[in-house]
Design a protein around this motif. Sequence first.
Motif, PDB file in Angstrom:
ATOM      1  N   GLY A   1     -13.709 -14.237 -23.165  1.00 44.67           N
ATOM      2  CA  GLY A   1     -13.812 -14.311 -24.631  1.00 44.67           C
ATOM      3  C   GLY A   1     -12.979 -13.258 -25.344  1.00 44.67           C
ATOM      4  N   TRP A   2     -12.470 -12.285 -24.588  1.00 49.87           N
ATOM      5  CA  TRP A   2     -11.701 -11.187 -25.176  1.00 49.87           C
ATOM      6  C   TRP A   2     -10.211 -11.266 -24.842  1.00 49.87           C
ATOM      7  N   TRP A   3      -9.787 -12.311 -24.172  1.00 52.39           N
ATOM      8  CA  TRP A   3      -8.368 -12.460 -23.854  1.00 52.39           C
ATOM      9  C   TRP A   3      -7.550 -12.499 -25.146  1.00 52.39           C
ATOM     10  N   GLY A   4      -6.371 -11.902 -25.093  1.00 55.15           N
ATOM     11  CA  GLY A   4      -5.445 -11.961 -26.222  1.00 55.15           C
ATOM     12  C   GLY A   4      -5.755 -10.970 -27.332  1.00 55.15           C
ATOM     13  N   HIS A   5      -6.607  -9.981 -27.063  1.00 53.12           N
ATOM     14  CA  HIS A   5      -6.966  -8.981 -28.078  1.00 53.12           C
ATOM     15  C   HIS A   5      -6.414  -7.585 -27.755  1.00 53.12           C
ATOM     16  N   GLY A   6      -5.505  -7.508 -26.814  1.00 50.76           N
ATOM     17  CA  GLY A   6      -4.890  -6.215 -26.510  1.00 50.76           C
ATOM     18  C   GLY A   6      -5.666  -5.355 -25.523  1.00 50.76           C
ATOM     19  N   ILE A   7      -6.750  -5.909 -24.947  1.00 46.65           N
ATOM     20  CA  ILE A   7      -7.566  -5.118 -24.009  1.00 46.65           C
ATOM     21  C   ILE A   7      -6.783  -4.873 -22.711  1.00 46.65           C
ATOM     22  N   GLY A   8      -6.125  -5.929 -22.218  1.00 43.98           N
ATOM     23  CA  GLY A   8      -5.347  -5.794 -20.982  1.00 43.98           C
ATOM     24  C   GLY A   8      -4.244  -4.761 -21.148  1.00 43.98           C
ATOM     25  N   ARG A   9      -3.561  -4.803 -22.259  1.00 47.67           N
ATOM     26  CA  ARG A   9      -2.487  -3.841 -22.533  1.00 47.67           C
ATOM     27  C   ARG A   9      -3.048  -2.408 -22.551  1.00 47.67           C
ATOM     28  N   ALA A  10      -4.182  -2.220 -23.224  1.00 49.50           N
ATOM     29  CA  ALA A  10      -4.784  -0.882 -23.312  1.00 49.50           C
ATOM     30  C   ALA A  10      -5.213  -0.386 -21.922  1.00 49.50           C
TER      31      ALA A  10
ATOM     32  N   ARG B   1      -2.202   0.637 -19.940  1.00 50.61           N
ATOM     33  CA  ARG B   1      -1.680   1.923 -20.404  1.00 50.61           C
ATOM     34  C   ARG B   1      -2.447   3.078 -19.751  1.00 50.61           C
ATOM     35  N   GLY B   2      -3.780   2.944 -19.755  1.00 52.50           N
ATOM     36  CA  GLY B   2      -4.611   3.977 -19.121  1.00 52.50           C
ATOM     37  C   GLY B   2      -4.320   4.109 -17.633  1.00 52.50           C
ATOM     38  N   LEU B   3      -4.186   2.969 -16.968  1.00 54.09           N
ATOM     39  CA  LEU B   3      -3.914   2.992 -15.522  1.00 54.09           C
ATOM     40  C   LEU B   3      -2.577   3.642 -15.228  1.00 54.09           C
TER      41      LEU B   3
ATOM     42  N   ARG C   1       5.333  -9.796 -19.724  1.00 59.46           N
ATOM     43  CA  ARG C   1       5.386  -9.266 -21.096  1.00 59.46           C
ATOM     44  C   ARG C   1       5.408  -7.735 -21.096  1.00 59.46           C
ATOM     45  N   LEU C   2       4.697  -7.148 -20.118  1.00 57.75           N
ATOM     46  CA  LEU C   2       4.656  -5.686 -20.013  1.00 57.75           C
ATOM     47  C   LEU C   2       5.862  -5.132 -19.240  1.00 57.75           C
ATOM     48  N   GLY C   3       6.750  -6.016 -18.815  1.00 51.52           N
ATOM     49  CA  GLY C   3       7.991  -5.552 -18.178  1.00 51.52           C
ATOM     50  C   GLY C   3       7.980  -5.602 -16.657  1.00 51.52           C
ATOM     51  N   PHE C   4       6.898  -6.128 -16.070  1.00 49.95           N
ATOM     52  CA  PHE C   4       6.890  -6.292 -14.612  1.00 49.95           C
ATOM     53  C   PHE C   4       7.900  -7.376 -14.236  1.00 49.95           C
TER      54      PHE C   4
END
Length: 164
Positions: A83-92, A95-97, A126-129
């Motif tokens: 339900g949270w896909w596409g809200h920038g959680i994966g990107r955040a 970044r932490g990892l 999208r993140l450059g991988f």
Amino acid sequence: MGQITEIYNALLETTTYEWTETRHTVEEVAAWLGRQQESGRPVLVAVEVDEVVGWASYGDFRDSTRRPGYRFTIEHSIHVREGWWGHGIGRALMRGLAEHALGAGKRVMVAAVDGTNERSVAFHARLGFVEVARMPGVGEKWGQRLDLVLMQHDVGQLVASLAR
Ligand SMILES: CC(C)(COP(=O)(O)OP(=O)(O)OC[C@H]1O[C@@H](n2cnc3c(N)ncnc32)[C@H](O)[C@@H]1OP(=O)(O)O)[C@@H](O)C(=O)NCCC(=O)NCCS
């Protein structure tokens, strides 16, 4: 612990993203969390209000105890509640990892993605991988042969791009 396990199991019965048919248990996840902590490896969680909406971690890409030449390379796992896909959680979480990995002296991050998981391939791209290998038929679930997509990124470059 329960919420991490729940997110981990969420797509197990409907997709081939995880190459197991056996649900993860809270006990197994608790033991893994303990091992991650002992070895100084992160398990990051994303929280919205009081709900865990995603988690991410990394470990060895290949066994760096037996083959120390692999010690600068890691493989990560990342899972966001649907339900949270596409809200920038994966990107955040990435970044932490990546920041943790850089601080730990790691150089290369590898995503090992099920070939049917187009969302994860698109997210990592999208993140450059960069896709560096597609290994046909190395996995199986429900009698279906599965391809493994290996994508990699330089850790320093990833940190720099996610900070922008
Ligand atoms: C893959 C996954 C982690 C992405 O997490 P997310 O929180 O939805 O991703 P974000 O919202 O942070 O998206 C980050 C970027 O990727 C892009 N992206 C994400 N999903 C995408 C898709 N399906 N197609 C195209 N681009 C996509 C976003 O547009 C975004 O770009 P932007 O930041 O430049 O706008 C999430 O979908 C997930 O948990 N999937 C199920 C579990 C899984 O497959 N894990 C990976 C196993 S290898």
